[in-house]
Write a protein that holds these residues in place. Sequence first.
Motif, mmCIF file in Angstrom:
data_model
loop_
_atom_site.group_PDB
_atom_site.id
_atom_site.type_symbol
_atom_site.label_atom_id
_atom_site.label_comp_id
_atom_site.label_asym_id
_atom_site.label_seq_id
_atom_site.Cartn_x
_atom_site.Cartn_y
_atom_site.Cartn_z
ATOM 1 N N GLY A 1 72.489 32.370 69.792
ATOM 2 C CA GLY A 1 72.192 32.963 68.620
ATOM 3 C C GLY A 1 70.991 32.532 68.131
ATOM 4 N N TYR B 1 74.939 37.788 72.665
ATOM 5 C CA TYR B 1 73.698 37.209 71.637
ATOM 6 C C TYR B 1 74.093 37.666 70.177
ATOM 7 N N CYS B 2 73.856 36.568 69.389
ATOM 8 C CA CYS B 2 74.143 36.829 67.982
ATOM 9 C C CYS B 2 73.060 36.404 66.980
ATOM 10 N N VAL C 1 72.469 34.995 63.632
ATOM 11 C CA VAL C 1 73.198 34.038 62.880
ATOM 12 C C VAL C 1 72.659 33.974 61.364
ATOM 13 N N GLN D 1 76.203 37.839 62.610
ATOM 14 C CA GLN D 1 77.265 37.101 62.617
ATOM 15 C C GLN D 1 78.017 37.596 61.135
#
Length: 124
Positions: free
Chosen positions: A12, A42-43, A45, A85
């Motif tokens: 992330g 994949y983040c 955040v 997120q």
Amino acid sequence: MTVQKKGRVFSGARPTGRQHLGNYLGAVQNYVALQDEYDCVYCIVDLHALTTVEDTADLRQNTYEMALDWLAAGIRPEETIMFVQSQVPQVTELHLVLSMVTPLGKLTDLAHLQGKGPPTAAQY
């Protein structure tokens, strides 16, 4: 034909501003390449960005632009999970539970938290 992947990658990044060449060479280029061999998650955040972003009004736009930049760089949403997120309520729910049962002393033993100075009141 389905290609057998080696495993899963989770990574992330904080949307603290516009993406630049350093972001691309340091992370995004690898994110794109890893898709061929791994199941990737994949983040963006954005909740983590709240600790360092100076103007939270820009956070939504930065998040949107980061997602577009990743897609433009070659992240393939048809085979890679990409999410924001703050849009997953389980993230904050899990944080609440873990913060209630994990004493601060245990957290300060973690290698990635050492050397960052004593905790401030905002970290409690």
